[in-house]
Design a protein around this motif. Structure first.
Motif, PDB file in Angstrom:
ATOM      1  N   ILE A 231       0.834  -1.203   0.000  1.00 52.62           N
ATOM      2  CA  ILE A 231       0.000   0.000   0.000  1.00 52.62           C
ATOM      3  C   ILE A 231       0.869   1.255   0.000  1.00 52.62           C
ATOM      4  CG2 ILE A 231      -1.777   1.281   1.260  1.00 52.62           C
ATOM      5  CD1 ILE A 231      -2.720  -1.381   2.441  1.00 52.62           C
ATOM      6  N   ARG A 232       1.927   1.251   0.823  1.00 52.89           N
ATOM      7  CA  ARG A 232       2.783   2.444   0.932  1.00 52.89           C
ATOM      8  C   ARG A 232       3.487   2.747  -0.391  1.00 52.89           C
ATOM      9  NH1 ARG A 232       4.778   6.323   0.395  1.00 52.89           N
ATOM     10  NH2 ARG A 232       6.188   7.564   1.682  1.00 52.89           N
ATOM     11  N   SER A 233       3.874   1.714  -1.117  1.00 56.39           N
ATOM     12  CA  SER A 233       4.583   1.929  -2.377  1.00 56.39           C
ATOM     13  C   SER A 233       3.688   2.494  -3.466  1.00 56.39           C
ATOM     14  CB  SER A 233       5.194   0.604  -2.852  1.00 56.39           C
ATOM     15  OG  SER A 233       4.169  -0.320  -3.187  1.00 56.39           O
ATOM     16  N   GLY A 234       2.385   2.401  -3.260  1.00 55.46           N
ATOM     17  CA  GLY A 234       1.452   2.879  -4.272  1.00 55.46           C
ATOM     18  C   GLY A 234       1.182   1.878  -5.376  1.00 55.46           C
ATOM     19  N   LEU A 235       1.789   0.700  -5.287  1.00 59.31           N
ATOM     20  CA  LEU A 235       1.583  -0.318  -6.313  1.00 59.31           C
ATOM     21  C   LEU A 235       0.184  -0.901  -6.255  1.00 59.31           C
ATOM     22  CD1 LEU A 235       4.997  -2.222  -6.068  1.00 59.31           C
ATOM     23  CD2 LEU A 235       4.297  -0.569  -7.820  1.00 59.31           C
ATOM     24  N   ILE A 236      -0.377  -0.976  -5.038  1.00 51.65           N
ATOM     25  CA  ILE A 236      -1.715  -1.536  -4.859  1.00 51.65           C
ATOM     26  C   ILE A 236      -2.504  -0.675  -3.884  1.00 51.65           C
ATOM     27  CG2 ILE A 236      -1.155  -3.948  -5.387  1.00 51.65           C
ATOM     28  CD1 ILE A 236      -0.769  -4.448  -2.431  1.00 51.65           C
ATOM     29  N   ALA A 242      -5.851  -6.506   0.125  1.00 49.00           N
ATOM     30  CA  ALA A 242      -6.645  -7.553   0.778  1.00 49.00           C
ATOM     31  C   ALA A 242      -6.825  -8.752  -0.141  1.00 49.00           C
ATOM     32  CB  ALA A 242      -8.000  -6.991   1.197  1.00 49.00           C
ATOM     33  N   GLY A 243      -7.125  -8.496  -1.409  1.00 52.40           N
ATOM     34  CA  GLY A 243      -7.271  -9.594  -2.364  1.00 52.40           C
ATOM     35  C   GLY A 243      -5.962 -10.327  -2.609  1.00 52.40           C
ATOM     36  N   MET A 244      -4.870  -9.569  -2.689  1.00 53.26           N
ATOM     37  CA  MET A 244      -3.560 -10.174  -2.916  1.00 53.26           C
ATOM     38  C   MET A 244      -3.169 -11.092  -1.760  1.00 53.26           C
ATOM     39  SD  MET A 244       0.168  -8.308  -3.106  1.00 53.26           S
ATOM     40  CE  MET A 244       0.192  -8.144  -1.312  1.00 53.26           C
ATOM     41  N   ILE A 245      -3.473 -10.666  -0.527  1.00 56.77           N
ATOM     42  CA  ILE A 245      -3.122 -11.464   0.635  1.00 56.77           C
ATOM     43  C   ILE A 245      -3.926 -12.762   0.657  1.00 56.77           C
ATOM     44  CG2 ILE A 245      -3.281 -11.533   3.150  1.00 56.77           C
ATOM     45  CD1 ILE A 245      -0.847 -10.042   2.014  1.00 56.77           C
ATOM     46  N   CYS A 246      -5.160 -12.723   0.184  1.00 59.25           N
ATOM     47  CA  CYS A 246      -5.957 -13.956   0.108  1.00 59.25           C
ATOM     48  C   CYS A 246      -5.292 -14.965  -0.837  1.00 59.25           C
ATOM     49  CB  CYS A 246      -7.369 -13.649  -0.389  1.00 59.25           C
ATOM     50  SG  CYS A 246      -8.419 -12.887   0.850  1.00 59.25           S
TER      51      CYS A 246
END
Length: 427
Positions: A231-236, A242-246
């Motif tokens: 989130i901090r990098s601005g990539l997502i 949340a979806g990526m972690i799933c």
């Protein structure tokens, strides 16, 4: 009218009706009673829908699902092994392992009850076997599990961020230092109690063993870093994280640890869906009641009453803390959050208190409510897991509760403890 609605709400709670349905019925009664004043009861279903009509809320079922997958996928056992290698040689080793494991688990599930269930089912029986008092074993797990909603990813923080229109990432970061303070204090308390009761320590693990268990646990340990870093990098975005972690959790459980089987996925999705439904239903149910409070200008009246006591930031925070500690004796954290945050936001705005600081104080305060009776959700959960009388757990949890209140006072008096990390990372 609003007094009648509030009395109806608490009366329904006392007879055992669900919190969500109690809020809806109480709001409907209030709207009907005020129908002559131009309030149409049709506002009830409209506010039910609007309360959960936010893209940001998609993150809640996603993080719940990720936590459920990780819990079923062998993560808990590996984190316990990792914690045992790192702090198992401290006095009262299993209690220290419990606190450390729950601290790490907090960065995975974001749910106190999920952490208590996952770690308690393993550690409480083990502590009892080694001679720990049953009430104390349950109390240690309850205290450690309270860290879950304070560290990212935190479901209460997501709810607060949506209601107050705050940055989810800033709020996530704001909980890190308070959680570290709580964790460190809990471990000191465990050490003092272990010395008094002569709870033994295990042999110190070699560096080779520590490296081995770290390799085995690295996939789980990386999860909070992936969330915040992405989130901090601005990539997502928050939702994409949340979806990526799933997906990440699925890959780990199925192909890396291989403890998660395809046949388990149905139960995983069912439990995650049920938990998410409860959370979102509570948020929706609070919509009509919160709207009625706003329409009746109760929030303004409460704000003015508190501000009439003092306009000093710290004094006002003390009053708010006392109010919320009293609320925590009656309501569980999530219902209390959705009911009282709209009332407290005008106070924060009028005094110019940093919104991230104020949010963190409110959230930590309501999480403390999970440790003290008569509600004390974590006390009930861990006493059930350990098959221990509730009051024996409630007595043993008092030292942890006391330190939690000390930390609450510290973060209320010194905003830098909360806002330093968000300002550093998000500058």
């Amino acid at each position: 009218m609003i007094i009648i609605s509030t009395l109806v709400f608490f009366a329904l709670l006392l007879i055992g009706l669900d919190v969500g349905f109690s809020m809806i019925l109480a709001a409907l009664i209030g709207m009907v009673l005020r129908s002559g004043a131009g309030i149409d009861p049709v506002m009830a279903p409209m506010t039910l829908v609007s309360s959960v009509d936010s893209v940001a809320l998609i993150t809640i079922p996603m993080f719940v699902l990720a936590g459920e997958i990780m819990n079923r996928g062998g993560v808990t056992r590996r984190l316990i092994d990792w914690s045992a290698a790192m702090v198992g040689h401290f006095r009262g080793s299993l209690s220290q392992v419990s606190i450390m494991t729950n601290f790490i688990m907090s960065g995975i599930t974001g749910s106190a009850v999920a952490d208590a269930t996952a770690t308690g089912s393993i550690l409480i029986p083990e502590m009892k076997k080694e001679g720990y008092k049953p009430g104390y074993a349950s109390a240690v797990v309850a205290a450690g599990s309270m860290l879950g909603p304070i560290l990212p990813p935190s479901i209460p923080m997501i709810l607060y961020a949506v209601m107050a229109n705050l940055s989810v990432l800033r709020l996530f970061l704001a909980g890190v230092v308070p959680a570290i303070l709580l964790c460190a204090g809990y471990m000191v308390i465990c050490g003092i109690i272990a010395r008094r009761r002569d709870y033994r320590a295990r042999e110190k693990a070699s560096w080779g063993t520590r490296i081995k268990v770290t390799r085995a646990s690295i996939w789980a340990l990386m999860m909070p870093l992936l969330i915040i870093g992405g989130i901090r990098s601005g990539l997502i975005t928050d939702t994409e994280a949340a979806g990526m972690i799933c997906v990440y959790a699925l890959v780990i459980g199925l192909f890396v640890y291989r403890d998660l089987k395809y046949k388990d996925l149905g139960a995983v999705f069912y439990h995650a869906g049920r938990t998410s439904a409860v959370i979102l239903f509570l948020l929706a149910a609070a919509g009509p009641f919160a709207w009625l409070l706003s329409e009746s200008h109760i929030a303004t009246a409460i704000s003015q009453a508190i501000l009439s006591i003092s306009t000093d930031h710290f004094t006002v925070l003390v009053v708010v803390n006392l109010l919320l500690l009293a609320v925590g004796m009656i309501l569980e954290p999530l219902p209390a959050l959705v009911m009282f945050v709209p009332t407290l936001l005008p106070i924060q705005a009028q005094l110019g208190i940093d919104p991230i600081h104020f949010a963190t104080v409110v959230i930590v305060n309501l999480m403390i409510g999970m440790l003290h009776p008569p509600v004390g959700l974590l006390v009930f959960v861990t006493s059930a897991i350990g098959r221990t009388p509730i009051w024996s757990v409630a007595v043993e949890v008092l030292p942890f509760l006391g330190w939690s209140i000390v930390v609450l006072i510290l973060i209320s008096a010194f905003p830098g403890l909360v806002v330093w990390l968000p300002n550093l990372v998000m500058k």
